[in-house]
Design a protein around this motif. Structure first.
Motif, mmCIF file in Angstrom:
data_model
loop_
_atom_site.group_PDB
_atom_site.id
_atom_site.type_symbol
_atom_site.label_atom_id
_atom_site.label_comp_id
_atom_site.label_asym_id
_atom_site.label_seq_id
_atom_site.Cartn_x
_atom_site.Cartn_y
_atom_site.Cartn_z
ATOM 1 N N THR A 19 36.614 45.478 36.032
ATOM 2 C CA THR A 19 37.238 46.294 36.834
ATOM 3 C C THR A 19 37.826 45.180 38.029
ATOM 4 N N ILE A 20 37.319 44.605 38.631
ATOM 5 C CA ILE A 20 37.762 43.663 39.622
ATOM 6 C C ILE A 20 38.893 42.822 39.086
ATOM 7 N N LEU A 61 42.613 42.581 40.591
ATOM 8 C CA LEU A 61 42.777 41.224 41.277
ATOM 9 C C LEU A 61 43.025 40.308 40.326
ATOM 10 N N ILE A 62 44.301 39.829 40.344
ATOM 11 C CA ILE A 62 44.630 38.834 39.250
ATOM 12 C C ILE A 62 44.055 37.368 39.987
ATOM 13 N N ILE A 82 42.398 49.833 40.840
ATOM 14 C CA ILE A 82 42.614 49.607 42.304
ATOM 15 C C ILE A 82 41.844 50.766 42.900
ATOM 16 N N LYS A 83 41.931 51.820 42.046
ATOM 17 C CA LYS A 83 41.137 53.022 42.924
ATOM 18 C C LYS A 83 39.749 52.691 43.023
ATOM 19 N N ALA A 84 39.204 52.372 42.193
ATOM 20 C CA ALA A 84 37.589 51.799 42.033
ATOM 21 C C ALA A 84 37.424 50.604 43.389
ATOM 22 N N HIS A 112 48.088 39.850 42.994
ATOM 23 C CA HIS A 112 47.729 38.279 42.497
ATOM 24 C C HIS A 112 47.464 37.701 43.778
ATOM 25 N N LEU A 113 46.144 37.200 43.797
ATOM 26 C CA LEU A 113 45.689 36.489 44.805
ATOM 27 C C LEU A 113 46.168 35.064 44.654
ATOM 28 N N CYS A 114 46.771 34.301 45.491
ATOM 29 C CA CYS A 114 47.474 32.999 45.343
ATOM 30 C C CYS A 114 46.862 32.253 46.451
#
Lengths: 708, 279
Positions: free
Chosen positions: A336-337, A341-342, A317-319, A673-675
């Motif tokens: 990393t992404i 982010l899921i 998340i920091k990245a 989590h991207l929904c």
């Protein structure tokens, strides 16, 4: 070391860094400006400082100033647990609450300035809702005469934007008579809009005159009176300087500039001050928050400490945060992404399927040890069906949920609906009979054994025109109806009918509701008996009416019957749609939190898992349509004479989105989590900026990886 | 100690009096903070009017001690819709209590720790003399209460004890004045010596320890149904239609007044209510 004491256990889970210790030392840094991003430990440092003050300066008093109540919670929690005799010396307040209390206390001073037509009569404070009620009295005749003809807004939204204009003039600090000139000077479109701004000016001028005539104080007038009469007064200053010796002002960036002006002129008289600025804040800019003005308070402090740590975010998340805050030319690795982010492997087609998969993911997380309180589900707006469906699915899996959203409409609550419908039946003089559906619903809620179908059978006897003016006596019901309803239920119905028909129309509405509750609805066999929520909701309805009654009761001819009728009418028209007492309604036990994005951000808390819904919605960044006002033009930072262009609008959208993303990521301890589903909650395909950004992020990372 | 009443819980005269009247109402109101529809119709038509008038008098006297020109205050009192307020305020101005002096603190809050529990008092007026502390409490009763009534009130115990113990200076005697605005020449005055204060300290310590040690089922409903007539939880407990009780009305009036004045409805650090009745 104060942070090792038992008292501080649980308040700071981390050992304070040296920077935090420095910020806490109010003797070494009496006037400190502390800035940094969210989750960098600023509020924790402020709590350390507060503890130092409480334990070393027993007799002094501290004001903790916050822009809204939710942001004061860490301080209140600290004070609840600290168990020190000096804890009562701390007051956690917003400037709005100070303004209102001080106007009440120093009203005789205001009276001496002869601003009002009847200066020595008591002030009548207006809430947002009661201000709308009076604005309707001013604006309705204007609308009927053809003003605002080109505007397609509901009347309530129109009234609220008119009031918003007045509020902006007060909190920014310019005369309300300049509103039209300012709005016109920035307008860049069709010339017919200029007439609308003239209408705005006409309405707000008339409203202000009306307020001065009747001692009514809406928020804008309260701010103006405080700034111009109370604050400069010597007697007030003597009192106020004695009240507090220390100030902690957190999230200054979420306050409007008049608050910064007050604080600026106050600092020099305090023993110590700590001003805290979230460098990436200003989330309430559309409400008048001015982060630039807040940042200027640094010049009134003697020390500036800047925190850069991030105590919350894990490395991926920091990245991602680093990437967002850079020029975004240096690509992030896909690994990393995907740790930060899921996304679901297979995107569902429809929104209900998406909710099903979100519920399943949440259940899996909890099964694997995540606590429910560490999960939030966020959407730019929260609809009733979304909350209902998600809560239902999670509850089915045994997972508790909590909903946090701005005030709910009174009318949407079934207990309150029932009382209001029965009230209208008991008051035929109001001439506002309920419709068949409302009466049917009220009867079956009041008498649980009377199902809606049988309630309808009864009502059909008296409601030929789809509105119910009275309930039929059971003696008048045809045999075929009587036969279908148990005798016990008929008896309950008749008792209710007789009770309603015996009501004295001049009885105050709050007395009526209180009696209806205790004499009937809470009695055995009726729908509110042994239902604790019903009692709580009834109490809130009574309080809501009492809030309405306070200012309105002083109107000429406002007897109990008038007040009850006006209250009911205003609720029906939506003028009092948000009269729930708490600022934000928290429903449910601690568990998975379901909240609008902005509301969650203003809680200032971090969680392990965030589920983002409605990714394609423009609500993530676009401002609401406000044809009668403009929060960025009526702003101290706006350059006079400049035009607001489409480019400005687009730039604002991008800026809002970036600020929201950064704010959310900084409050995430684990993963986002991207929904998303093919069709959104509204049943359409949406392709807003957030969805595009996320897709591009993944695609370009994959391309990069493939090309490597 | 149970979790019900946590260590940081702040005791004050209203919640202690509520406990003494009915343990269950204390639990519902001050621990669970349950909103509930009060039996408004039982409270006589003048209840609300009396509350607003009483609160307004408190505000005017507060404003007087803040140094606001008395002429302005007289005009405000005269324009208040309830004419009693003007009479009361003039009574006040003509009384010995309107004498201004150094070390007078209107609407002043003090808090002490008794055996680990926090005890708070917000005084209408407290003044510190070299060898004496005076506490003044303004009342607006329709009928002058008997001296014994005030003597037995939790308020007398809490106020005098907090005033005496909150000072670092060796304990000074405390004089408590109850001044009734409709009976300005008949203040009820209690002088508390060290021995009396010690007895209060023991009683209040026992009372607070007792409250904190109770299990939920021990917060029982009062056995005297007369206490329920005006109680807001009357319908919660299914105790309708009980005979009126004057003392219970006084209790609920005092709770209403203190909350209207923003005195006792807040935990430490909580947002205070708007202090005046006409908000």
């Amino acid at each position: 070391m104060i942070y090792n004491s038992l008292i501080m256990n649980g308040i700071l889970s981390l050992t304070p860094e040296r920077m935090q210790e420095q910020a806490a030392d109010f003797l070494a840094h009496p006037h400190l400006f502390l800035s940094g991003p969210a989750s960098s430990g600023k509020t924790s440092a402020a709590l350390l400082r507060l503890h130092q003050i409480l334990t070393s300066d027993f007799n002094s008093r501290t004001l903790v100033l916050v822009p809204q109540r939710s942001l004061g919670e860490p301080y209140q929690s600290f004070l609840r647990n600290v168990n020190l005799p000096s804890s009562h010396q701390v007051s956690v307040q917003t400037m709005s609450s100070i303004v209102r209390r001080m106007i009440a206390l120093f009203w005789p001073l205001i009276a001496s300035h002869q601003v009002f037509r009847h200066p020595f009569e008591p002030p009548r404070f207006l809430t947002l809702e009661t201000a709308q009620y009076y604005m309707a009295q001013i604006a309705d005749p204007l609308i009927d005469r053809g003003h605002f003809a080109t505007i397609t807004l509901t009347r309530n939204r129109l009234f609220s934007q008119l009031l918003d204009n007045l509020n902006k003039s007060a909190i920014v600090g310019f005369p309300h008579t300049e509103l039209a000139r300012r709005l016109k000077s920035a307008w860049n479109g069709d010339q017919s809009q200029l007439t609308v701004y003239d209408d705005v000016q006409l309405a707000v001028n008339a409203f202000r005159e009306f307020c001065l005539e009747h001692n009514l104080l809406d928020y804008s007038l309260q701010v103006e009176l405080f700034r111009e009469i109370v604050w400069p007064n010597e007697t007030f200053q003597r009192y106020f300087q004695n009240q507090y010796q220390h100030l902690i002002y957190d999230n200054a960036e979420e306050d409007p500039p008049y608050v910064h002006d007050i604080v600026r002129s106050w600092i020099k008289n305090l023993q110590s001050s700590l001003i805290i600025l979230d460098e990436e804040g200003g989330l309430h800019s559309f409400l008048g928050a001015d982060p630039v003005s807040a940042a200027n308070l640094v010049f009134d402090s003697t020390t500036h400490i800047r925190f850069k740590q991030n105590y919350v975010s894990p490395p991926p998340i920091k990245a991602l945060l680093g990437y967002l805050q850079s020029s975004q030319t240096q690509k992030l690795p896909h690994s990393t992404i995907s740790q930060a982010l899921i996304i679901t492997s297979k995107q569902p087609r429809f929104f209900p399927e998406l909710l099903q998969s979100v519920s399943q993911e949440i259940a899996d997380l909890i099964l694997n040890g995540t606590t429910a309180e560490q999960i939030v589900v966020l959407s730019p707006f929260l609809s009733d069906p979304l909350v209902f469906e998600l809560s239902r699915r999670l509850s089915k899996a045994g997972i508790p949920t909590q909903t946090l959203r701005p005030s709910l409409a009174l009318k949407s609550n079934p207990h309150i609906q029932t009382i209001l419908t029965l009230a209208s039946l008991a008051h035929p003089d109001w001439n506002q009979p309920p419709d068949l559906y409302q009466a049917q619903f009220a009867l079956s809620t009041a008498i649980p054994k009377l199902d809606p179908l049988r309630a309808r059978l009864i009502l059909d006897q008296t409601a030929p025109n789809k509105s119910v003016t009275s309930l039929p006596p059971i003696a008048s019901l045809p045999n075929e109806v009587v036969e279908r309803i148990p005798t016990e239920v008929l008896g309950q119905f008749e008792k209710l009918r007789l009770w309603l028909s015996s009501v004295d129309p001049s009885e105050p509405l709050d007395y009526f509701i209180s009696r209806l509750f205790s004499e009937l609805l809470a009695q055995p066999g009726y729908g509110f008996a042994d239902v604790q929520e019903a009692g709580e909701h009834t109490a809130r309805l009574i309080q809501s009416y009492q809030k309405f009654k306070r200012p309105v009761a002083a109107d000429q001819g406002a007897d109990a019957a008038y007040l009850g009728r006006e209250y009911y009418k205003s609720l029906n028209q939506g003028l009092l749609s948000a009269l729930y007492l708490p600022d934000e309604e928290i429903v449910g036990e601690p568990g998975v939190l379901i909240a609008p994005v902005l509301t969650f951000l203003m809680q200032n808390r971090a969680v392990e898992h965030q589920f983002w819904l409605n990714l394609g919605s423009k609500g993530w960044y676009e401002r609401l349509e406000q044809p009668l006002t403009h929060p960025y033009v009526l702003n101290r930072q706006w350059q006079p004479g400049k035009k607001w262009t489409t480019d400005d609008e687009l730039a604002l959208g991008r800026f809002n989105l970036e600020r929201t993303l950064i704010g959310l990521l900084r409050r995430c301890r684990g993963q986002v989590h991207l929904c998303t589903s093919d069709y959104s909650e509204a049943g359409i395909e949406e392709k807003g900026l957030l969805l595009t950004w996320a897709q591009n992020l993944f695609r370009s990372a994959l391309r990069e990886e493939e090309s490597d | 100690m149970t979790e019900l009443v946590p260590a940081g819980f702040v005791f004050h005269q209203s919640n202690l009096q509520a406990f003494r009247t009915c343990r269950h109402s204390f639990l519902l109101r001050y621990v669970r903070k349950l909103p509930w529809p009060a039996p408004l119709a039982a409270r006589t038509s003048s209840f609300e009017k009396d509350l607003v008038a009483g609160s307004t008098l408190h505000s005017l006297i507060h404003q007087y001690f803040l140094g606001i020109n008395p002429e302005l205050l007289i005009s405000c009192a005269a324009n208040f819709p309830d004419s009693r307020v003007s009479v009361w305020f003039n009574n006040f101005l003509g009384s010995q209590y309107a004498k201004l002096a150094a070390n007078q603190y209107p609407e002043h809050t003090l808090q002490i720790t008794l055996n680990g529990s926090l005890l708070l008092a917000k005084f209408d007026l407290i003044s510190f003399e070299e060898d004496l502390i005076h506490i003044c409490d303004w009342k607006t009763s329709r009928v002058l209460p008997k001296r014994q009534f005030f003597q037995d009130r939790i308020q007398t115990m809490v106020y005098t004890l907090v005033a005496a113990r909150a000072q670092s200076q060796a304990s000074r005697p405390v004089v408590m004045h109850y001044w009734e605005a409709s009976f300005p020449e008949q203040p009820i005055i209690f002088e508390m010596d060290k021995a009396q204060l010690l007895r209060y300290e023991e009683s209040l310590t026992d009372l607070m320890s007792n409250i904190q040690s109770l299990e939920i089922e021990e917060f029982e409903r009062t056995s005297d149904p007369k206490k329920c007539t005006y109680c807001e939880y009357q319908s919660y407990c299914s105790r309708w239609g009980t005979e009126a009780d004057g003392e219970s009305l006084y209790d609920w009036f005092e709770i209403g007044l203190s909350e209207l004045d923003g005195k006792t409805n807040n935990e430490p650090g909580e947002f205070p209510g708007t202090p005046l009745a006409y908000n």
